[in-house]
Design an enzyme around this catalytic site. Sequence first.
Site, PDB file in Angstrom:
ATOM      1  N   ASN A  60       2.729  -0.922   8.445  1.00  0.00           N
ATOM      2  CA  ASN A  60       2.310   0.495   8.503  1.00  0.00           C
ATOM      3  C   ASN A  60       1.034   0.468   9.324  1.00  0.00           C
ATOM      4  O   ASN A  60       0.065  -0.212   8.932  1.00  0.00           O
ATOM      5  CB  ASN A  60       2.083   0.979   7.080  1.00  0.00           C
ATOM      6  CG  ASN A  60       1.753   2.446   6.907  1.00  0.00           C
ATOM      7  OD1 ASN A  60       1.232   2.806   5.881  1.00  0.00           O
ATOM      8  ND2 ASN A  60       2.044   3.284   7.878  1.00  0.00           N
TER       9      ASN A  60
ATOM     10  N   CYS B 271      -3.650   7.647   1.636  1.00  0.00           N
ATOM     11  CA  CYS B 271      -2.916   6.630   2.396  1.00  0.00           C
ATOM     12  C   CYS B 271      -3.307   5.285   1.804  1.00  0.00           C
ATOM     13  O   CYS B 271      -4.449   4.843   1.990  1.00  0.00           O
ATOM     14  CB  CYS B 271      -3.262   6.696   3.889  1.00  0.00           C
ATOM     15  SG  CYS B 271      -2.386   5.454   4.866  1.00  0.00           S
TER      16      CYS B 271
ATOM     17  N   CYS C  59       4.814   2.009   2.875  1.00  0.00           N
ATOM     18  CA  CYS C  59       4.015   3.171   2.481  1.00  0.00           C
ATOM     19  C   CYS C  59       3.408   2.846   1.122  1.00  0.00           C
ATOM     20  O   CYS C  59       4.137   2.758   0.117  1.00  0.00           O
ATOM     21  CB  CYS C  59       4.883   4.425   2.403  1.00  0.00           C
ATOM     22  SG  CYS C  59       3.987   5.895   1.834  1.00  0.00           S
TER      23      CYS C  59
HETATM   24  N1  LIG Z   1       2.565  10.134   5.235  1.00  0.00           N
HETATM   25  C1  LIG Z   1       1.626  10.259   4.109  1.00  0.00           C
HETATM   26  C2  LIG Z   1       0.242   9.729   4.531  1.00  0.00           C
HETATM   27  C3  LIG Z   1       0.251   8.218   4.768  1.00  0.00           C
HETATM   28  C4  LIG Z   1       0.669   7.468   3.537  1.00  0.00           C
HETATM   29  C5  LIG Z   1       1.098   6.018   3.733  1.00  0.00           C
HETATM   30  N2  LIG Z   1       0.964   5.482   5.057  1.00  0.00           N
HETATM   31  C6  LIG Z   1       0.488   5.112   2.673  1.00  0.00           C
HETATM   32  O1  LIG Z   1       0.314   3.906   2.923  1.00  0.00           O
HETATM   33  O2  LIG Z   1       0.237   5.626   1.540  1.00  0.00           O
HETATM   34  C7  LIG Z   1       1.518  11.739   3.697  1.00  0.00           C
HETATM   35  O3  LIG Z   1       1.771  12.605   4.533  1.00  0.00           O
HETATM   36  O4  LIG Z   1       1.187  11.994   2.525  1.00  0.00           O
END
Ligand SMILES: N[C@H](CCC[C@H](N)C(=O)O)C(=O)O
Length: 285
Positions: free
Chosen positions: A11, A73, A217
């Site tokens: 990521n 994130c 994620c």
């Molecule tokens: N796309 C997510 C943000 C990044 C989350 C992800 N990259 C992580 O590691 O938690 C959102 O719109 O809530």
Amino acid sequence: MHFTKMQGLGNDFVVFDGIRQPVDLQPEVIRAIADRHFGVGCDQVLLVETATSPGSDFRYRIFNADGGEVAQCGNGARCCAVFVRRAGLTDKGVITVETLTGRLTLQHRSNGEITVDMGIPQLAPADIPFRASEVSSEYLLSTGGDTLRIAAIGMGNPHALLRVPNVAEAPVATLGPRIETHPDFPERCNVGFLEVRDRGHIHLRVWERGAGETLACGSNACAAVVAGIRWGELDHTVAVTLPGGILQIEWAGLGQAVRMTGPARVVFDGVWPLSEADCTSRREA
Ligand SMILES: N[C@H](CCC[C@H](N)C(=O)O)C(=O)O
């Protein structure tokens, strides 16, 4: 603007120091930076700023590749912990960062990994947000003539979780965007497809809000473990295998914070844009 390209289990992020340089991140600039052909390429852009509340070391802002600012994130938080120490902004082993909606504690471990206190999961529909009349470990979601059984959980950002028999065959690219934009998620959501291997291990693929399928994620991995524990299928410490690698997630139960442990790596340093002339070389608006 100087940036550092980083990644947590694939990521990937473009990280800016907003403390020692002026940084202007309008949505169209975020989209240009995130573009994998005409820009640097990343899932999210992260901005580290001076803390605005006492008790926090830094402010940590998160922008999806589509240009939208969001409040959480997990993989990015681990990268933020590495970024601020490498940049000489702190030498602390435990760092507190404030986000749009809360506060995260980031702890450097002796093996180089980072443990993040991701806060207490939001289960009340209004807090996720999710359109439902009461709290439940499972909801029915109608889409495209199908009725899906999902969990809905907030980790500072909204998540939908679906059980699948085999993540390799999960309809991530088709069902992911349909659930991401479902009207029952008024702020859209991140969609996790989870396969329970045993009570201490799941496999997970994620269609992320504002970024599409990513290799990992962190916040969805936390939400998936909370969902699995509430379904009675998981114990309190779970290894989450994502396409990009493995996260360790712990949740002791209601009212407790979720803790996530994993790696964070620097890829390269760069400057954006090199010059205005270089800007015009991007895809025409
Ligand atoms: N796309 C997510 C943000 C990044 C989350 C992800 N990259 C992580 O590691 O938690 C959102 O719109 O809530």
